[in-house]
Write a protein that holds these residues in place. Structure first.
Motif, PDB file in Angstrom:
ATOM      1  N   PRO A   1       0.825  -1.210   0.000  1.00 35.24           N
ATOM      2  CA  PRO A   1       0.000   0.000   0.000  1.00 35.24           C
ATOM      3  C   PRO A   1       0.861   1.262   0.000  1.00 35.24           C
ATOM      4  O   PRO A   1       1.880   1.334   0.693  1.00 35.24           O
ATOM      5  N   ARG A   2       0.436   2.231  -0.793  1.00 32.32           N
ATOM      6  CA  ARG A   2       1.047   3.556  -0.711  1.00 32.32           C
ATOM      7  C   ARG A   2       0.577   4.199   0.591  1.00 32.32           C
ATOM      8  O   ARG A   2      -0.563   4.008   1.000  1.00 32.32           O
ATOM      9  N   ARG A   3       1.457   4.932   1.245  1.00 29.70           N
ATOM     10  CA  ARG A   3       1.082   5.613   2.492  1.00 29.70           C
ATOM     11  C   ARG A   3       1.052   7.112   2.271  1.00 29.70           C
ATOM     12  O   ARG A   3       1.782   7.651   1.446  1.00 29.70           O
ATOM     13  N   LEU A   4       0.180   7.779   3.029  1.00 27.74           N
ATOM     14  CA  LEU A   4       0.134   9.241   2.983  1.00 27.74           C
ATOM     15  C   LEU A   4       1.312   9.785   3.776  1.00 27.74           C
ATOM     16  O   LEU A   4       1.644   9.283   4.847  1.00 27.74           O
ATOM     17  N   ARG A   5       1.923  10.818   3.218  1.00 24.00           N
ATOM     18  CA  ARG A   5       3.125  11.359   3.851  1.00 24.00           C
ATOM     19  C   ARG A   5       2.841  12.593   4.690  1.00 24.00           C
ATOM     20  O   ARG A   5       3.745  13.164   5.286  1.00 24.00           O
ATOM     21  N   CYS A   6       1.569  13.044   4.709  1.00 23.13           N
ATOM     22  CA  CYS A   6       1.292  14.299   5.419  1.00 23.13           C
ATOM     23  C   CYS A   6       1.489  14.112   6.922  1.00 23.13           C
ATOM     24  O   CYS A   6       1.479  13.005   7.435  1.00 23.13           O
ATOM     25  N   PRO A   7       1.687  15.247   7.628  1.00 20.79           N
ATOM     26  CA  PRO A   7       2.089  15.168   9.039  1.00 20.79           C
ATOM     27  C   PRO A   7       0.995  14.609   9.957  1.00 20.79           C
ATOM     28  O   PRO A   7      -0.181  14.722   9.664  1.00 20.79           O
ATOM     29  N   GLY A   8       1.437  14.044  11.083  1.00 14.03           N
ATOM     30  CA  GLY A   8       0.509  13.542  12.080  1.00 14.03           C
ATOM     31  C   GLY A   8       0.932  12.183  12.598  1.00 14.03           C
ATOM     32  O   GLY A   8       1.867  11.576  12.069  1.00 14.03           O
ATOM     33  N   PRO A   9       0.249  11.708  13.658  1.00  8.58           N
ATOM     34  CA  PRO A   9       0.617  10.419  14.268  1.00  8.58           C
ATOM     35  C   PRO A   9       0.299   9.247  13.353  1.00  8.58           C
ATOM     36  O   PRO A   9      -0.570   9.336  12.492  1.00  8.58           O
ATOM     37  N   LEU A  10       1.008   8.142  13.545  1.00  6.82           N
ATOM     38  CA  LEU A  10       0.787   6.929  12.742  1.00  6.82           C
ATOM     39  C   LEU A  10      -0.233   5.989  13.386  1.00  6.82           C
ATOM     40  O   LEU A  10      -0.964   5.296  12.684  1.00  6.82           O
ATOM     41  N   ALA A  11      -0.285   5.987  14.729  1.00 10.10           N
ATOM     42  CA  ALA A  11      -1.165   5.031  15.412  1.00 10.10           C
ATOM     43  C   ALA A  11      -2.621   5.315  15.068  1.00 10.10           C
ATOM     44  O   ALA A  11      -3.048   6.465  15.047  1.00 10.10           O
ATOM     45  N   GLY A  12      -3.364   4.258  14.789  1.00 11.88           N
ATOM     46  CA  GLY A  12      -4.767   4.404  14.399  1.00 11.88           C
ATOM     47  C   GLY A  12      -4.962   4.483  12.905  1.00 11.88           C
ATOM     48  O   GLY A  12      -6.086   4.521  12.428  1.00 11.88           O
ATOM     49  N   ARG A  13      -3.856   4.505  12.157  1.00 13.48           N
ATOM     50  CA  ARG A  13      -3.943   4.566  10.689  1.00 13.48           C
ATOM     51  C   ARG A  13      -3.619   3.186  10.115  1.00 13.48           C
ATOM     52  O   ARG A  13      -2.603   2.598  10.449  1.00 13.48           O
ATOM     53  N   HIS A  14      -4.496   2.717   9.237  1.00 13.52           N
ATOM     54  CA  HIS A  14      -4.398   1.346   8.739  1.00 13.52           C
ATOM     55  C   HIS A  14      -4.334   1.294   7.216  1.00 13.52           C
ATOM     56  O   HIS A  14      -4.834   2.188   6.536  1.00 13.52           O
ATOM     57  N   THR A  15      -3.760   0.199   6.724  1.00 13.37           N
ATOM     58  CA  THR A  15      -3.896  -0.167   5.317  1.00 13.37           C
ATOM     59  C   THR A  15      -4.478  -1.578   5.289  1.00 13.37           C
ATOM     60  O   THR A  15      -4.523  -2.250   6.326  1.00 13.37           O
ATOM     61  N   VAL A  16      -4.926  -2.009   4.119  1.00 12.38           N
ATOM     62  CA  VAL A  16      -5.491  -3.359   4.019  1.00 12.38           C
ATOM     63  C   VAL A  16      -4.829  -4.077   2.851  1.00 12.38           C
ATOM     64  O   VAL A  16      -5.193  -3.876   1.696  1.00 12.38           O
TER      65      VAL A  16
END
Lengths: 402, 62
Positions: free
Chosen positions: A110-125
């Protein structure tokens, strides 16, 4: 037959390659190397029935054919480099494998978003572990979900989340309609309406600027500065080819691995590519090489690539017609299905309703120069069967010329 | 050759019908029907049908 074929990647493409190499008469050694700890498993349910808890994770495992009983599986291992000229690959444990034939089946991530902010709670499938982690969070009471990206995965996950009874689901996408890229405007508009009627919210025509929260995400900041509160974020914004390990061999890796019409990479007769990492020309259409991420592609490519490779290693010429699969895809969302045959993406300029109406079950045709090149059905089971009726017609069409 | 379809998994996609029309069919209601003991000469197409089943519901038990 002596020698060894190394299959890089132990997902569906890797499994099908091993099976098809045996079917094509290769009796030498086969070593399959894959970085996940699991034997190959079926991914589509990860965003649907398995995420919904309607099917157990164990049900995903493929049953390898008996002909692959002597295949060596190196699981939890990753190929980190290849030297095609010397016919060797290097693994992440520092060991090297030499080969006579190589199958590139390393797929996408999966491509990930690079914009700022925490990683926890963000998922890919993409993987079993991804889906397990997401399911754990979606089944907590009162969860607010923001899905970034209104493509196949995003739309399926949003539908599944609604079915799980989460408090709120919002899908964000810079495009004005869900799945408008692959489907075109008419079906995409019908799709939007169906999702909204079933409780999915949309923030369309806007991108994501960042994520709020300290240790863990609490909100998604949109391009206009507004914030969508979020306990869980799903990023479904496309994928990146796993080809870094092939760098330095003179291959075209600009989008997956470029192959010829027999799925050979960079003019190497002993190196073929299969699955969604392969960028191949489809002789059925315009000859432009494209990657195809549909589920049918690993099986189709593996069969052709295995014959190509087995013939070469047996010392014979490749006597195959150029690879020309008929693409097909489906997507289950809520209580309806999208079912496609052919190449709708090539006929987005000329989209016509062939049967039904957008408010109900609808069958849409995609045309190039007045000729049908693909169909998409949206609706219940009968609609999907309606699409299938066009399959034979699409198969009989002469090739499009470039 | 013995063919078994897990009807709990089957979602009537019909891909098996394209691959092995002598063995699999959809009835008037669009539900799967199949021959459970096809001739061994059909093995290749039944294997193809098993491969292309999106739910991986088809098993060949010798």
């Amino acid at each position: 037959m002596n020698g060894r074929i190394v299959v890089a990647g132990a997902s569906m493409g890797g499994l099908r390659a091993a099976e098809q190499l045996r079917a094509a008469g290769w009796t030498g050694a086969i070593t399959v190397v894959g970085d996940e700890p699991h034997m190959p498993y079926n991914r589509p349910p990860l965003s649907k029935d398995v995420l919904a808890g309607k099917a157990p994770f164990e049900s995903l495992a493929f049953t390898p054919k008996a002909s692959t009983a002597d295949v060596e599986w190196r699981l939890g291992a990753k190929i980190v480099a290849a030297r095609l000229a010397e016919r060797t690959v290097e693994l992440d444990d520092g060991s090297a494998l030499s080969y006579d034939g190589l199958v590139v089946a390393t797929g996408m991530r999966p491509r990930r978003l690079r914009c700022p902010g925490p990683l926890a709670g963000r998922h890919t499938v993409r993987t079993l572990a991804d889906a397990q982690g997401l399911r754990d969070e979606l089944t907590r009471p009162g969860t607010r979900v923001v899905v970034v990206g209104a493509g196949f995965i995003g739309c399926e996950v949003a539908a599944t989340a609604v079915g799980l009874g989460v408090r709120e689901v919002t899908v964000v996408d810079p495009l004005p309609l869900p799945m408008v890229g692959p489907l075109g405007e008419l079906p995409a508009r019908a799709l939007l309406k169906r999702h909204e009627e079933r409780g999915v919210r949309f923030a369309l025509g806007t991108g994501v600027a960042g994520f709020e929260g300290d240790d863990r995400v609490t909100g998604v900041v949109l391009a206009d500065g507004s914030v969508l509160p979020a306990d869980v974020v799903v990023e479904s914004v496309g994928s990146v080819a796993n080809t870094e390990w092939l760098q330095g061999n003179g291959l075209d890796l600009s989008d997956g691995v470029l192959t010829d019409e027999h799925l050979r990479a960079g003019g190497h007769p002993e190196a073929v590519a299969v699955g969604d990492v392969a960028r191949f020309p489809n002789a059925r259409y315009d000859g432009v090489p494209r990657r195809v991420e549909h589920w049918s592609i690993p099986t189709d490519t593996a069969k052709h690539a295995a014959r190509t490779l087995a013939a070469h290693l047996a010392g014979g010429a490749v006597e195959l017609a150029p690879f020309a699969p008929l693409p097909t895809f489906w997507s289950d969302q809520h209580d309806f299905r999208l079912q496609s045959f052919g190449a709708p993406g090539l006929g987005l300029e000329d989209v016509r309703v062939l049967d039904g109406e957008p408010e109900g079950d609808v069958l849409v045709g995609y045309h190039v120069g007045g000729r049908l090149v693909g169909v998409v059905a949206l609706g219940g089971h009968a609609a999907a069967l309606g699409a299938a009726k066009y399959r034979a017609h699409l198969l009989k069409q002469p090739a499009l010329t470039a | 050759m013995k063919v078994v379809v897990d009807m709990n998994k089957c979602q009537d996609h019909g891909q098996c019908v394209f691959a092995a029309p002598d063995v699999f069919s959809l009835d008037d209601a669009g539900h799967l029907a199949y021959v459970s003991d096809p001739d061994d000469a059909l093995r290749d197409e039944v294997e193809e049908a098993a491969d292309v089943c999106p739910l991986q519901a088809i098993r060949i038990e010798d």
